[in-house]
Design a protein around this motif. Sequence first.
Motif, PDB file in Angstrom:
ATOM      1  N   LYS A   1     -26.869 -19.099 -68.504  1.00  0.00           N
ATOM      2  CA  LYS A   1     -26.230 -18.890 -69.865  1.00  0.00           C
ATOM      3  C   LYS A   1     -27.058 -18.141 -70.821  1.00  0.00           C
ATOM      4  CE  LYS A   1     -22.938 -23.006 -69.832  1.00  0.00           C
ATOM      5  NZ  LYS A   1     -22.564 -24.386 -70.470  1.00  0.00           N
ATOM      6  N   ILE A   2     -28.366 -18.414 -70.431  1.00  0.00           N
ATOM      7  CA  ILE A   2     -29.550 -17.839 -71.183  1.00  0.00           C
ATOM      8  C   ILE A   2     -29.994 -16.458 -70.942  1.00  0.00           C
ATOM      9  CG2 ILE A   2     -30.347 -20.106 -72.394  1.00  0.00           C
ATOM     10  CD1 ILE A   2     -32.407 -20.209 -70.367  1.00  0.00           C
ATOM     11  N   ASN A   3     -29.912 -16.341 -69.333  1.00  0.00           N
ATOM     12  CA  ASN A   3     -30.094 -15.001 -68.595  1.00  0.00           C
ATOM     13  C   ASN A   3     -29.179 -14.874 -67.491  1.00  0.00           C
ATOM     14  OD1 ASN A   3     -31.079 -12.656 -67.465  1.00  0.00           O
ATOM     15  ND2 ASN A   3     -32.946 -13.602 -66.802  1.00  0.00           N
ATOM     16  N   PRO A   4     -28.010 -14.284 -67.793  1.00  0.00           N
ATOM     17  CA  PRO A   4     -27.037 -13.885 -66.726  1.00  0.00           C
ATOM     18  C   PRO A   4     -27.519 -13.109 -65.575  1.00  0.00           C
ATOM     19  CG  PRO A   4     -26.083 -13.427 -68.995  1.00  0.00           C
ATOM     20  CD  PRO A   4     -27.650 -13.609 -69.282  1.00  0.00           C
ATOM     21  N   ASN A   5     -28.645 -12.301 -65.645  1.00  0.00           N
ATOM     22  CA  ASN A   5     -28.933 -11.390 -64.860  1.00  0.00           C
ATOM     23  C   ASN A   5     -30.420 -12.028 -63.919  1.00  0.00           C
ATOM     24  OD1 ASN A   5     -27.546  -9.306 -65.166  1.00  0.00           O
ATOM     25  ND2 ASN A   5     -28.537  -8.527 -67.007  1.00  0.00           N
ATOM     26  N   TYR A   6     -30.330 -13.498 -63.867  1.00  0.00           N
ATOM     27  CA  TYR A   6     -31.529 -14.165 -63.231  1.00  0.00           C
ATOM     28  C   TYR A   6     -31.189 -13.830 -61.620  1.00  0.00           C
ATOM     29  CZ  TYR A   6     -34.870 -17.642 -61.550  1.00  0.00           C
ATOM     30  OH  TYR A   6     -35.989 -18.081 -60.956  1.00  0.00           O
ATOM     31  N   PHE A   7     -30.082 -14.049 -61.200  1.00  0.00           N
ATOM     32  CA  PHE A   7     -29.517 -13.910 -59.903  1.00  0.00           C
ATOM     33  C   PHE A   7     -28.384 -12.579 -59.878  1.00  0.00           C
ATOM     34  CE2 PHE A   7     -30.622 -18.213 -58.012  1.00  0.00           C
ATOM     35  CZ  PHE A   7     -31.927 -17.958 -57.578  1.00  0.00           C
ATOM     36  N   PRO A   8     -28.407 -11.876 -58.720  1.00  0.00           N
ATOM     37  CA  PRO A   8     -27.556 -10.967 -58.689  1.00  0.00           C
ATOM     38  C   PRO A   8     -25.972 -11.670 -58.868  1.00  0.00           C
ATOM     39  CG  PRO A   8     -28.815 -10.605 -56.974  1.00  0.00           C
ATOM     40  CD  PRO A   8     -29.279 -12.134 -57.573  1.00  0.00           C
ATOM     41  N   ASP A   9     -25.106 -10.727 -59.466  1.00  0.00           N
ATOM     42  CA  ASP A   9     -23.453 -11.173 -59.726  1.00  0.00           C
ATOM     43  C   ASP A   9     -23.227 -12.511 -60.406  1.00  0.00           C
ATOM     44  OD1 ASP A   9     -23.098  -8.660 -58.290  1.00  0.00           O
ATOM     45  OD2 ASP A   9     -22.564  -9.559 -56.605  1.00  0.00           O
ATOM     46  N   ASN A  10     -24.296 -12.860 -61.286  1.00  0.00           N
ATOM     47  CA  ASN A  10     -24.131 -13.939 -61.992  1.00  0.00           C
ATOM     48  C   ASN A  10     -24.183 -15.363 -61.131  1.00  0.00           C
ATOM     49  OD1 ASN A  10     -24.240 -12.738 -64.661  1.00  0.00           O
ATOM     50  ND2 ASN A  10     -21.880 -12.290 -64.320  1.00  0.00           N
ATOM     51  N   ARG A  11     -24.675 -15.186 -60.089  1.00  0.00           N
ATOM     52  CA  ARG A  11     -24.741 -16.415 -59.073  1.00  0.00           C
ATOM     53  C   ARG A  11     -25.800 -17.317 -59.606  1.00  0.00           C
ATOM     54  NH1 ARG A  11     -24.760 -13.977 -52.782  1.00  0.00           N
ATOM     55  NH2 ARG A  11     -23.208 -12.142 -53.097  1.00  0.00           N
ATOM     56  N   THR A  12     -25.280 -18.501 -59.032  1.00  0.00           N
ATOM     57  CA  THR A  12     -26.191 -19.787 -59.631  1.00  0.00           C
ATOM     58  C   THR A  12     -26.923 -20.235 -58.252  1.00  0.00           C
ATOM     59  OG1 THR A  12     -24.451 -21.384 -59.008  1.00  0.00           O
ATOM     60  CG2 THR A  12     -24.823 -20.724 -61.364  1.00  0.00           C
TER      61      THR A  12
ATOM     62  N   LEU B   1     -28.304 -18.635 -54.263  1.00  0.00           N
ATOM     63  CA  LEU B   1     -28.463 -17.324 -53.221  1.00  0.00           C
ATOM     64  C   LEU B   1     -28.997 -18.153 -51.941  1.00  0.00           C
ATOM     65  CD1 LEU B   1     -30.646 -14.455 -54.874  1.00  0.00           C
ATOM     66  CD2 LEU B   1     -28.105 -14.706 -54.299  1.00  0.00           C
ATOM     67  N   ARG B   2     -28.276 -17.728 -50.790  1.00  0.00           N
ATOM     68  CA  ARG B   2     -28.683 -18.067 -49.401  1.00  0.00           C
ATOM     69  C   ARG B   2     -29.033 -16.793 -48.897  1.00  0.00           C
ATOM     70  NH1 ARG B   2     -24.224 -23.203 -48.264  1.00  0.00           N
ATOM     71  NH2 ARG B   2     -23.180 -21.601 -49.873  1.00  0.00           N
ATOM     72  N   PHE B   3     -29.920 -16.562 -48.192  1.00  0.00           N
ATOM     73  CA  PHE B   3     -30.227 -15.374 -47.635  1.00  0.00           C
ATOM     74  C   PHE B   3     -31.339 -15.757 -46.481  1.00  0.00           C
ATOM     75  CE2 PHE B   3     -33.130 -15.855 -51.112  1.00  0.00           C
ATOM     76  CZ  PHE B   3     -34.075 -15.489 -50.806  1.00  0.00           C
TER      77      PHE B   3
ATOM     78  N   ASP C   1     -27.300  -8.200 -46.832  1.00  0.00           N
ATOM     79  CA  ASP C   1     -26.205  -7.181 -47.297  1.00  0.00           C
ATOM     80  C   ASP C   1     -26.529  -6.550 -48.621  1.00  0.00           C
ATOM     81  OD1 ASP C   1     -26.219  -8.920 -49.670  1.00  0.00           O
ATOM     82  OD2 ASP C   1     -24.706 -10.379 -48.596  1.00  0.00           O
ATOM     83  N   ASN C   2     -25.918  -5.647 -49.204  1.00  0.00           N
ATOM     84  CA  ASN C   2     -26.092  -4.834 -50.176  1.00  0.00           C
ATOM     85  C   ASN C   2     -26.125  -5.680 -51.545  1.00  0.00           C
ATOM     86  OD1 ASN C   2     -26.394  -2.713 -48.803  1.00  0.00           O
ATOM     87  ND2 ASN C   2     -24.265  -1.924 -48.784  1.00  0.00           N
ATOM     88  N   THR C   3     -25.628  -6.790 -51.580  1.00  0.00           N
ATOM     89  CA  THR C   3     -25.442  -7.646 -52.906  1.00  0.00           C
ATOM     90  C   THR C   3     -26.994  -8.112 -53.178  1.00  0.00           C
ATOM     91  OG1 THR C   3     -23.354  -8.029 -52.380  1.00  0.00           O
ATOM     92  CG2 THR C   3     -24.696  -9.573 -54.272  1.00  0.00           C
ATOM     93  N   VAL C   4     -27.868  -8.668 -52.238  1.00  0.00           N
ATOM     94  CA  VAL C   4     -28.843  -9.330 -52.453  1.00  0.00           C
ATOM     95  C   VAL C   4     -30.023  -8.541 -51.968  1.00  0.00           C
ATOM     96  CG1 VAL C   4     -27.988 -11.779 -52.791  1.00  0.00           C
ATOM     97  CG2 VAL C   4     -28.682 -10.977 -50.594  1.00  0.00           C
ATOM     98  N   GLY C   5     -29.517  -7.582 -50.871  1.00  0.00           N
ATOM     99  CA  GLY C   5     -30.383  -6.720 -50.350  1.00  0.00           C
ATOM    100  C   GLY C   5     -31.723  -6.125 -51.046  1.00  0.00           C
ATOM    101  N   PHE C   6     -32.748  -6.090 -50.620  1.00  0.00           N
ATOM    102  CA  PHE C   6     -33.946  -5.853 -51.406  1.00  0.00           C
ATOM    103  C   PHE C   6     -35.093  -5.437 -50.532  1.00  0.00           C
ATOM    104  CE2 PHE C   6     -37.733  -7.097 -53.997  1.00  0.00           C
ATOM    105  CZ  PHE C   6     -37.548  -6.041 -54.928  1.00  0.00           C
TER     106      PHE C   6
END
Length: 477
Positions: A264-275, A277-279, A313-318
């Motif tokens: 709510k205070i930073n929507p860009n903390y994780f990709p795609d507004n996720r709460t 991440l499993r990778f 994948d390309n969503t969290v790929g870095f």
Amino acid sequence: MRLSRVFVLLVVYVGSVLPLNAQYLPDSSALPRPDTIAPENRPVMVGDIVITGNKRTKIFIVTRELPFVKGSRFTEGGMEEQLVLAKQQLMNTSLFVDVDVYVASRKGNVLQVQVDLKERWYFFPLPYFRLVDRNFNQWWVEQKRSLERVNYGIKFTQNNITGRNDNLDIWVINGYTQQLTLRYNLPFFDRKLKQGFNVGIISATQKEINYATGDNKQLFYKQEGIAKKALRFDFTYSFRPDVKQRHYFRVSYNDEQVADTVLKINPNYFPDNRTRLRFVDFSYQYKYYNVDYIPYPTKGFLFEGNLYRRGLDNTVGFWQLGARAVYTLPFTKTSFLHLEGLGIAKAPFRNYFVNERLLGYGFYQMRGLEYNVVDGMLGAALKTTVHKQVLSFILRNPFPSKTHDKIPFRIFLKAYSDLGYAYNPTPNISNTLNNKLLRTWGFGMDIVSIYDFVFKIEYSFNQLGKDGLYLQTRNDF
């Protein structure tokens, strides 16, 4: 018969009148006499190697670090260099508090080499107390010495368990972060002593989280419940072809989750507004060490390079590529120049907070900007320091100890200057240090002692017109 006698007499006559160098004999002027060879160039050979003091450490772990074996041949001067190198490499194993390598006796040109070791204490059931902030000054000044920003607990560390320089860590941490860590490291499992592995599991939760950067400072959010939790399993395969080079291949599974209030205070903390991440991530790291003492080198060169890939994948790929090089050049017996260069590049660019940390973290911290961080996708830093040793002494341990009977101290004065740059394609408008050359400078004092202890007292200035006294206990090397 008479003709043969004449021939023999002729040969004897000619041989007697010819000069010596005209005869078919070795030219003695080309053969150096033993007493004319410079002492440092006289040939010697390593005979027996006697090792003492290794109560737990296996002999083969010690001999692996020696740059010579029985039968090795050197000149006298070359042998002196090998003895110094042997001590340096044994100290860099972090197994010993003191090492002495010397020629104990000689028979002609055959030397008996003595290696005297004093092992460290290997079992540490110690209370754990550590600040969570990036440096002491940030905690002392900005966080007002808050004990709520401290991790505490107990840390069971058993080093050199089997005498193979293997380590077992069990950490039970409370306070700012609730953390349980179990890790085992075995540097060598094969007969050639080149391959090893490291395996660990970490589970952690915390009620406060650094969710963004504003005005080039970390912004924190705290709540009553858990703000972030993480679980990680990792396995690392290591390959060490010789005493100077190391290769590490790591794979890990990560599960990270933040509270809804963080987005709510930073929507860009994780990709795609996720709460959550499993990778899976992968990394390769190469290290080259050719220095006298890794925690505080005064001579030599070291290099570290790493390649990191997060996600499949390309969503969290870095991707992240980083490198660090340190060159230390002595110009007198007690003074040396220290140059350190760092660089990092990340791709692809996506405006996610978890991707952008750069200057202000780890080795990328600039002296004089301890209160600031500079996010970015591409960055570099250059640190230049001149050191002068002004004092060296040994304190006798007042408590009886065979291995810790003396505690050495070295004190250095220094002057330094740092340059840094962090590029961010879309910087926060309040972060004014992005995309510009940063400059800091100052002077200070370093105190170096056993167990890789380095304490730094620094007075620094920066281009913002600010100055201050800073204390550090981490190693910059």
